[in-house]
Enzyme design. Structure first.
Site, mmCIF file in Angstrom:
data_model
loop_
_atom_site.group_PDB
_atom_site.id
_atom_site.type_symbol
_atom_site.label_atom_id
_atom_site.label_comp_id
_atom_site.label_asym_id
_atom_site.label_seq_id
_atom_site.Cartn_x
_atom_site.Cartn_y
_atom_site.Cartn_z
ATOM 1 N N GLU A 1 0.820 -1.223 0.000
ATOM 2 C CA GLU A 1 0.000 0.000 0.000
ATOM 3 C C GLU A 1 0.855 1.275 0.000
ATOM 4 O O GLU A 1 0.706 2.157 0.830
ATOM 5 C CB GLU A 1 -0.959 -0.015 1.190
ATOM 6 C CG GLU A 1 -1.913 -1.195 1.138
ATOM 7 C CD GLU A 1 -2.870 -1.259 2.313
ATOM 8 O OE1 GLU A 1 -2.929 -0.301 3.107
ATOM 9 O OE2 GLU A 1 -3.570 -2.288 2.447
ATOM 10 N N GLU B 1 -5.679 -10.574 -1.697
ATOM 11 C CA GLU B 1 -6.672 -10.487 -0.620
ATOM 12 C C GLU B 1 -8.044 -10.318 -1.270
ATOM 13 O O GLU B 1 -8.391 -9.215 -1.680
ATOM 14 C CB GLU B 1 -6.377 -9.304 0.303
ATOM 15 C CG GLU B 1 -4.982 -9.299 0.899
ATOM 16 C CD GLU B 1 -4.709 -8.095 1.780
ATOM 17 O OE1 GLU B 1 -5.694 -7.436 2.210
ATOM 18 O OE2 GLU B 1 -3.534 -7.800 2.039
#
Length: 535
Positions: A330, A446
């Site tokens: 991220e 994910e």
């Protein structure tokens, strides 16, 4: 049976209903029937699942599902900095070792070596000598908690000279609120293309210092897709107004940040919402002087040392068990910029934004340290919202090219797909096509599918909604197989086992995974299995 003659209108209605069922496939409740086939047996690439410490150690059924249906596991927390690094900088691997042992017959994907969250940030800041100054919110009533039934203290509707037509400003309640008990609800039934100013809500004037930077942040969502909003300023001291670019707003809460340089001793912020007809919900507004943390060679050196130490120790310790790692997680904001303290919330106690201090080379350093610790491991960069944020996706892909030109070993890209039952199919396809074009390994790192994204308290997870969710899972798997060549398919990981253990469960308001609380399979399981089997 008699051949009954129905009125033409009735026949038309029936035909229309039948057509809808054929088009959606949802009304067929048996679309994805129960199957005992393990997901791992239906795929020629790894199918993984995220696991949590307590149920994996203590719940035999949970553990059996992971071992029966999946090739491998990702630890949702227990390989992160915050799970291992103590306040004195030493590392405690006790729980991580126990989880590795419980996963002995499963592949383990390492998650994650470098992230701005889930860290022992207190240690990192103390070790590095970083003192982040406290920020003061200059906005009064930024949460819209104070005011009457249809108005807010310290806020005003600006209609003089720019009539807002039939737009109304009122109080949001219930599931229209992000935090607290109230939000600002703006209902604009009329689009004024190119004229955001036609619907405006303004704060009080607040004191600002000319030449200093200030950051405005707020949370917003629209009730329909395709909303548009921007911020602007007005001053009392002759400074020119400033305008943020138009922000596209979806139906999920999202944080928007904007940094300005003050040009007046008094400034007010305005929300401009005239561009698109929609209903907007705004909450948790903050207007404060931009955080400027101390810098310097000593801070950079110590943080570099801490990064190297953590990566080297954990990768070395598990190099015989973990064959792939999320190295950098991220790194980008939604607008495609690398994170820093001004575009990322630093309020949570577990946050330290590495790239604010180490710059663009933070990622290069992390990849180099991981390769030195285990030259044979596959190394990934990982991010979220890539299916819905083209700017972030393009920036990530370009940055991977930059890393490789600098000599980094980047083997693949992970896409976190925390999506909705009605997420854009076109966005998913476009993402996989762009990722595949890099030639790198691609993994869905994910995956979960929210079925109640607006957090309705009255939501009922019935058979039809379960079918919608199953079809979205099915579509993701098929799109991945269609657009990512076999040699680049590094796998798909479902982000959790049973609904009630999901990070999105929210006390029973959402059911994003493949299994119910009793570990029985949902239609979503059949949706994934069907996608894997039908090539």
């Amino acid at each position: 049976m008699k051949n009954l003659k129905l009125p033409l209108l009735v026949m038309a209605i029936l035909l229309s209903a039948c057509k809808k069922e054929v088009e959606t496939g949802i009304l067929n409740k048996s679309n994805f029937p129960e199957s005992t086939t393990p997901l791992k047996d239906a795929a020629d690439f790894p199918i993984g699942v995220a696991i949590d410490f307590t149920p994996m150690i203590n719940n035999q059924q949970y553990r059996e599902v992971a071992q029966r249906d999946f090739d491998g596991v990702t630890f949702s927390y227990h390989m992160k900095h915050g799970a291992i690094v103590r306040d004195d900088g030493t590392m405690n691997f006790t729980n991580t070792d126990a989880l590795v042992q419980a996963s002995d017959n499963l592949e383990i994907f390492g998650h994650t070596l470098g992230w701005h969250q889930n860290q022992n940030a207190s240690y990192l800041k103390n070790f590095s000598g970083i003192v982040i100054p406290a920020t003061v919110n200059l906005i009064q009533n930024g949460g819209f908690e104070l005011g009457g039934a249809t108005n807010f203290n310290n806020w005003a509707t600006f209609n003089s000279g720019n009539p807002a037509g039939s737009a109304t400003i009122t109080v949001g309640t219930g599931n229209e609120v992000r935090t607290g008990t109230r939000s600002m609800k703006v209902i604009n039934p009329t689009a004024y293309p190119g004229n955001q100013w036609r619907v405006q809500v303004a704060s009080d004037l607040v004191p600002t210092i000319v030449g200093r930077q200030y950051t405005v942040s707020y949370w917003v969502r629209a009730l329909s897709a395709g909303g548009s909003i921007r911020l602007s300023t007005q001053t009392s001291g002759g400074g020119e107004p400033q305008y943020q670019g138009d922000q596209t707003i979806g139906t999920a809460w999202q944080q928007v940040n904007w940094t300005i340089t003050a040009n007046s001793p008094q400034t007010r912020i305005l929300f401009d919402m005239g561009q698109a007809a929609n209903t907007y919900l705004i909450d948790d507004v903050n207007f404060s002087e931009a955080v400027v943390a101390p810098s310097g060679a000593q801070i950079v050196t110590r943080l570099d040392q801490a990064l190297n130490n953590f990566i080297t120790q954990i990768v070395t310790r598990y190099k015989n068990k973990v064959k792939a790692w999320d190295v950098v997680n991220e790194l980008f904001t939604e607008d495609g910029n690398i994170r820093n303290n001004n575009n990322t919330s630093t309020t949570p106690s577990d946050v330290l934004v590495w790239s604010h201090y180490l710059g663009r080379d933070y990622a290069l350093k992390a990849f180099n340290y991981a390769r030195a610790a285990d030259p044979n491991a596959d190394l990934y960069i990982n991010d979220y919202n890539l299916e819905s944020s083209p700017r972030k996706l393009d920036s990530l892909i370009a940055f991977v090219g930059e890393l490789k030109r600098k000599g980094a070993k980047v083997d693949g890209i992970g896409t976190q797909m925390h999506i909705f039952w009605n997420s854009s199919h076109a966005g998913i396809d476009a993402m996989f096509q762009k990722l595949a074009a890099t030639g790198l390994k691609i993994r869905v790192s994910e995956l979960d599918v929210r079925i109640n994204p607006t957090n309705k308290g009255s939501f009922i997870f019935d058979t039809y909604m379960e079918g919608y969710q199953a079809q979205m899972y099915n579509y993701v798997v098929k799109s991945y197989i269609k657009h990512v060549p076999p040699a680049q398919r590094a796998g798909i990981t479902i982000w959790g086992i049973s609904d009630n253990t999901s990070w999105l469960y929210n006390n029973g308001r959402d059911y994003p995974l493949l299994y119910r609380a009793d570990f029985s399979k949902k239609q979503a399981y059949g949706g994934v299995l069907d996608g894997l089997q039908k090539r």
